[in-house]
Design an enzyme around this catalytic site. Structure first.
Site, PDB file in Angstrom:
ATOM      1  CB  ILE A   9      -0.870  -0.112   1.241  1.00  0.00           C
ATOM      2  CG1 ILE A   9      -2.046   0.874   1.341  1.00  0.00           C
ATOM      3  CG2 ILE A   9      -0.203   0.169   2.611  1.00  0.00           C
ATOM      4  CD1 ILE A   9      -3.321   0.676   0.485  1.00  0.00           C
ATOM      5  N   GLY A  11       3.523   1.810  -1.736  1.00  0.00           N
ATOM      6  CA  GLY A  11       4.159   2.031  -3.032  1.00  0.00           C
ATOM      7  C   GLY A  11       3.364   2.680  -4.057  1.00  0.00           C
ATOM      8  CD  GLN A  12       4.142   4.512  -9.867  1.00  0.00           C
ATOM      9  OE1 GLN A  12       4.980   5.320 -10.289  1.00  0.00           O
ATOM     10  NE2 GLN A  12       4.235   3.136 -10.495  1.00  0.00           N
ATOM     11  CG  LEU A  57       3.939  -9.808   1.037  1.00  0.00           C
ATOM     12  CD1 LEU A  57       4.537  -9.471  -0.249  1.00  0.00           C
ATOM     13  CD2 LEU A  57       2.476 -10.742   0.782  1.00  0.00           C
ATOM     14  CG  LEU A  78      -0.707  -3.867  -5.476  1.00  0.00           C
ATOM     15  CD1 LEU A  78      -0.961  -2.447  -5.548  1.00  0.00           C
ATOM     16  CD2 LEU A  78      -0.639  -4.818  -6.856  1.00  0.00           C
ATOM     17  CB  ALA A  80       7.388  -6.984  -4.766  1.00  0.00           C
ATOM     18  CB  SER A 127       7.292  -7.724 -13.343  1.00  0.00           C
ATOM     19  OG  SER A 127       8.523  -6.819 -13.947  1.00  0.00           O
ATOM     20  CD  GLU A 129      12.969  -5.992 -15.491  1.00  0.00           C
ATOM     21  OE1 GLU A 129      13.911  -6.543 -15.322  1.00  0.00           O
ATOM     22  OE2 GLU A 129      12.961  -4.696 -15.950  1.00  0.00           O
ATOM     23  CE1 TYR A 151      10.435  -6.944  -8.489  1.00  0.00           C
ATOM     24  CE2 TYR A 151      10.624  -7.204 -11.051  1.00  0.00           C
ATOM     25  CZ  TYR A 151      10.069  -6.661  -9.967  1.00  0.00           C
ATOM     26  OH  TYR A 151       8.975  -6.092 -10.204  1.00  0.00           O
TER      27      TYR A 151
END
Ligand code: GDP
Length: 327
Positions: A9, A11-12, A57, A78, A80, A127, A129, A151
């Site tokens: 929460i 984060g962006q 988490l 969300l 991480a 993601s 990534e 990641y």
């Protein structure tokens, strides 16, 4: 009133998604990690309607407790360890949180749901990534995954364990393969925000250069506010699924510098930019560009902010912030 629990929460994306859900009339719970988390204040100021719960988490019993209090219809994972460059330095921690954390949360949701597998809808923040050393251009939901950082590898686990829980237990679990998404709320360690802040501060005469890494890497950058809407749309589908969310356009770090300096009227930006090995990565993701056809067709989603609009939004916001004397 629908209820949602969001991890990450602070984060962006957590902030944008909270605003979107509060606007839609949701009761929103957000999970915050650690004692005296310095970002708790930011959440209270930005989205005062969010009910904050503490949990981690890596601690499944804290997740079960949070689920019991929030009693959510929807869970958005969300949370991480999310900075790619850092993931080489703390690969094990990244794996614990970014990979195993997903399993912990899915397992907690499964236990919480009891006999009713469809009780909670689950969103996993996957993601681009995961595509890493891209095997196909552009990348879609069927592209072979080839992660290039700890990641990326952790996100691949999260992606497949989400699909596995849907297939094993009949859960409504979705995975959004989001390409880079940015905003004035992006963390300062990410390249877009690093550039927007530096350009604003060069314009105000407070900094004279910016030290960068690889200028040839390319990314598909969109606006985070658009991307959280895609997350919500995924959980409104009759069944869970996988969706690429992207703009379909790719730009290099050079393009980013050109666009950002142009906002303050500087064309010859090379004289402000230096490069340093410190910002290069052990392995690079060279050409990320997403094909979001499925999201467009099934979710009715499309981006509303283009590259130039995004860069100018970020530089302008940093100019205003610095002028106000905020850090
Ligand atoms: P990522 O896609 O999640 O890794 O997002 P970033 O914003 O951290 O990085 C995007 C790309 O910018 C990567 O390919 C980096 O190698 C490249 N890059 C070049 N210079 C820099 C820099 O100074 N900082 C960061 N973060 N990235 C840089």
């Amino acid at each position: 009133m629908p209820r949602a629990l969001i991890t990450g929460i602070t984060g962006q994306d957590g902030l944008y998604l909270s605003e979107l859900l509060l606007d839609k009339g949701y009761e929103v719970y957000g999970l915050i990690r650690g004692q005296n988390n310095p970002k708790a204040d930011l959440v209270a100021r930005t989205v005062p309607g969010v009910e904050v719960l503490t949990g981690d988490l890596t601690d499944m019993s804290s997740l079960l407790r949070a689920l019991r209090v929030a009693a959510p219809d929807e869970v958005y994972n969300l949370g991480a360890v999310s900075f790619v460059a850092y993931s080489w330095e703390q690969a094990s921690l990244t794996t614990e949180v970014t990979a195993k954390g997903v399993l912990n949360l899915l397992e907690a949701v499964r236990l919480y749901s009891g006999d009713d597998a469809g009780k909670v809808r689950f969103y996993q923040a996957s993601s681009s990534e995961m595509f890493g050393k891209v095997q196909q251009v552009p990348q879609n939901e069927g592209t072979l995954l080839w992660p290039r950082s700890p990641y990326g590898v952790a996100k691949v686990f999260g992606h497949y364990i989400t699909i596995n829980y849907r297939e094993s237990y009949g859960m409504h679990a979705s995975s959004g393969i989001l390409f880079n998404h940015e905003s004035p709320r992006r963390g300062p360690e990410f390249v877009t925000r690093k550039v927007s802040t530096a350009v604003a501060s060069i314009e105000l005469g407070r900094q004279d250069k910016i030290v960068m890494g690889n200028l040839d890497a390319r990314r598909d950058w969109g606006f985070a506010g658009d991307y959280v809407d895609a997350m919500w749309r995924m959980l409104q589908q009759p069944e869970g699924g996988e969706f690429v969310v992207s703009t379909g356009e790719t730009h290099s770090i050079r393009d980013l510098l050109t666009a950002a300096f142009a906002v303050v009227g500087i064309d010859d930006w090379e004289r402000y930019v230096e490069q340093d090995k410190r910002f290069f990565r052990p392995a690079e993701v060279d050409l990320l560009v997403g094909d979001a056809t499925r999201a467009r067709e099934v979710l009715g989603w499309k981006p509303t902010v283009d590259f130039a609009g995004l860069v100018s939004m970020m530089v302008e916001a940093d100019l205003q912030r610095l002028k106000r004397g905020e850090r």
